[in-house]
Each structure stands twice: as structure tokens, then as C-alpha cells.
Design an enzyme around this catalytic site. Sequence first.
Site, PDB file in Angstrom:
ATOM      1  CE1 TYR A 153      10.456   0.461  -3.108  1.00 40.67           C
ATOM      2  CE2 TYR A 153      12.668   1.212  -2.629  1.00 40.67           C
ATOM      3  CZ  TYR A 153      11.312   1.455  -2.683  1.00 40.67           C
ATOM      4  OH  TYR A 153      10.831   2.674  -2.314  1.00 40.67           O
ATOM      5  NE  ARG A 211      10.968  -1.750   4.878  1.00 40.29           N
ATOM      6  CZ  ARG A 211      11.301  -0.458   4.925  1.00 40.29           C
ATOM      7  NH1 ARG A 211      10.595   0.395   5.651  1.00 40.29           N
ATOM      8  NH2 ARG A 211      12.348  -0.002   4.265  1.00 40.29           N
ATOM      9  NE  ARG A 260       1.971  -6.972 -20.381  1.00 39.52           N
ATOM     10  CZ  ARG A 260       0.649  -6.872 -20.218  1.00 39.52           C
ATOM     11  NH1 ARG A 260      -0.164  -7.746 -20.766  1.00 39.52           N
ATOM     12  NH2 ARG A 260       0.139  -5.882 -19.502  1.00 39.52           N
ATOM     13  CG  HIS A 271      -2.764  -9.134 -16.034  1.00 40.66           C
ATOM     14  ND1 HIS A 271      -2.566  -9.082 -17.386  1.00 40.66           N
ATOM     15  CD2 HIS A 271      -2.958  -7.857 -15.627  1.00 40.66           C
ATOM     16  CE1 HIS A 271      -2.633  -7.837 -17.796  1.00 40.66           C
ATOM     17  NE2 HIS A 271      -2.872  -7.057 -16.741  1.00 40.66           N
ATOM     18  CE  LYS A 278      11.854   0.603   0.863  1.00 40.41           C
ATOM     19  NZ  LYS A 278      11.372   1.959   0.633  1.00 40.41           N
ATOM     20  CD  GLU A 310       4.186   6.705   3.468  1.00 39.63           C
ATOM     21  OE1 GLU A 310       5.154   6.336   4.139  1.00 39.63           O
ATOM     22  OE2 GLU A 310       3.538   5.944   2.728  1.00 39.63           O
ATOM     23  CG  LEU A 329       7.425   1.673   3.856  1.00 38.60           C
ATOM     24  CD1 LEU A 329       7.048   0.346   3.214  1.00 38.60           C
ATOM     25  CD2 LEU A 329       8.662   2.236   3.207  1.00 38.60           C
TER      26      LEU A 329
END
Length: 295
Positions: A33, A52, A100, A102, A146, A178, A203
Site C-alpha cells: 500500500y 515506492r 486459497r 499459498h 510497504k 523506527e 521503511l
Amino acid sequence: MKNITYVNDKFVNHDKAVVSVEDRGLLFSDSIYELISVFNGKIIDLKLHLNRLFKSLKKIRIKSNFSKNKIENIINKLMNQNSLKNGYIYIQVTRGTAERKHEFPINYKPTLIIFTKNLNINKKIYKKGIKVITMPDIRWMRRDIKSTSLLPNILAKQNAIEKGAYEALLVDNGHITEGSASNIWIIKDSNKIVTHPVNNKILNGITRQTLIKILKKNNFIVLEKSFNLIQAKNSKEAFLTSSTMAILPIIKIDNFSISNGKPGETTQKIMSLYNYYINQKENKKKNSSKELKIA
Ligand code: PDD
């Protein structure tokens, strides 16, 4: 006020925006995101955020079926439709919907979600400063991505809130990496400004990247070096950066007061330089001939 959201090729009312229960973002956090700030109707550092976003996609091997231009066009439409002045733009890309399993699906169409939110930040905290607590950094070793896998981050933040603090600083092997949703900076005696180096442990915040450029142009010494808890607690001043909060002065780390429990002078100067940068960005279109001093 209108609240339109983009999801998988459609612009719909926010409360009608849906994805499948088999979306891999939901089932596996198989998604990344971006969160981009909007101040006074201006998007802050859009290009850096989009760069990014595409880097994150590459790192988790999602093949996108859209371009940066397409995302910019969607953002502009949403900004207009939703009359966004102050708030943020949220973008999420997942590896799409599939049975579903993996392993990656052989064929998939990434899910693209973009929405906007109005945000009115309580200005008092900038004047007063914030308290932070410290907690072990229990996250995975690819914090440079991210990713929406944010369980350790939200647990840390919740713990901070329950302890009357604003943010949790994360400690890895004695060193502060962070915050749960921010980058941390300390100011040493000689006005050297220190923040964690860019690697897999943090990040690389867009606010961080922009602020480094601003500070260097204004003759500050910036050291991208890791620091430990003791150094943080003994710092002259400290602050956090993030897209939503810009620059937030820290006045307490655990039980240690920083800069006598008040936002420090240098931090305030840095805050005004960053605000100047944002306002200059605003003027850039109106007066493109004016030389930009910063970044
Ligand atoms: N978080 N580190 C972490 C773990 C973050 O989640 C964030 C931002 C930052 C600062 O990055 P930037 O300057 O690009 O916003 C650093 C966003 C705001 C969020 O998840 O809400």
C-alpha cells in the site's frame, strides 16, 4: 459530501466498494500500500510515493496491469469528485482473487483499491509535543516493503495508546529502528541530526527522504546511522516523521523527558522548513519562475 472510491476498474460509492472474500490481500496480506498526504488541496510528493509503490510491487513480485499515469488519473478524478482539501489518498494493490493456496496463482489480475479520506489533525500536539514508549521490534526482516502485514505495528501502536503515549518506538537488538507508523530522528548536542540508515530494518519514509534533502540544503548535518535506546533518551531533541503527521516533536521517551518536556528549538525550525517546502510546492504552479530554495 461525495465519497467515491476506485476498486477494480470501477468508481463507486465508498460504502458500496467491495472485494472478494477470496482476495489474497484479505487471506494472506498478499498486498502492498501507499498513503499520500494532501495539504490545502495539494498532493505531497506524489512521484516519490508512486515510485515506492512500484518498487514494493516488484519486491513481492506482483505484476501490475496498470501504469503510474493511470493511478495519477484515478487520483485526480477522486480528488475532484470528493473535493479533497486536507487528508490523504490510500492506494492498495493485492495479488488478486484466487483459490486459497499459498503459492502464487498462475493467472491473476491484481486488485487495485484507491480511496481518499478527509483528515483534520489536532494542531495542539505540534505545540505540545508527544510522548512515546519503547517496545521490542518483533517484525519480519523485510520492513523496507510497504506491506499491509501490519499486525506487529498495530499491536505496538495499541499498546502505546493504552499507556497514554502517541507512538511506540521499536527496538531491535538495543537499537531503535523506527516507530510503529513513523520514522524517528534524534538531535545530538552539536546539532547533528541522526536517523536510521536505509536497509531492510526500516521503511524508507517519503517524509524522511524529502526532509533529508531539505536539511542538507539548509546546512544541517544529517547522519544516517543507527542509535540505541540510551542515545535516544539522552538526545537533545527528538521527533517523528510520517506522511499523515509530517513532523511531530517528541517530549518524552518512556519516563525520560526530552528537551525539558517541550518541543525543542531545532525541531521547531525543522518543522517550519518542512511547512515552507509544502507551501512552496503549492506556489510552484502559480509562480513557476520563482526559484525553489528547498529540495
Ligand atoms: N505509515 N515507518 C513505518 C513503519 C510507517 O508505517 C510509516 C508511514 C513510515 C513513514 O513513511 P512516510 O513518510 O512515507 O509516510 C515509516 C503510514 C503513514 C501509515 O501506514 O499510515
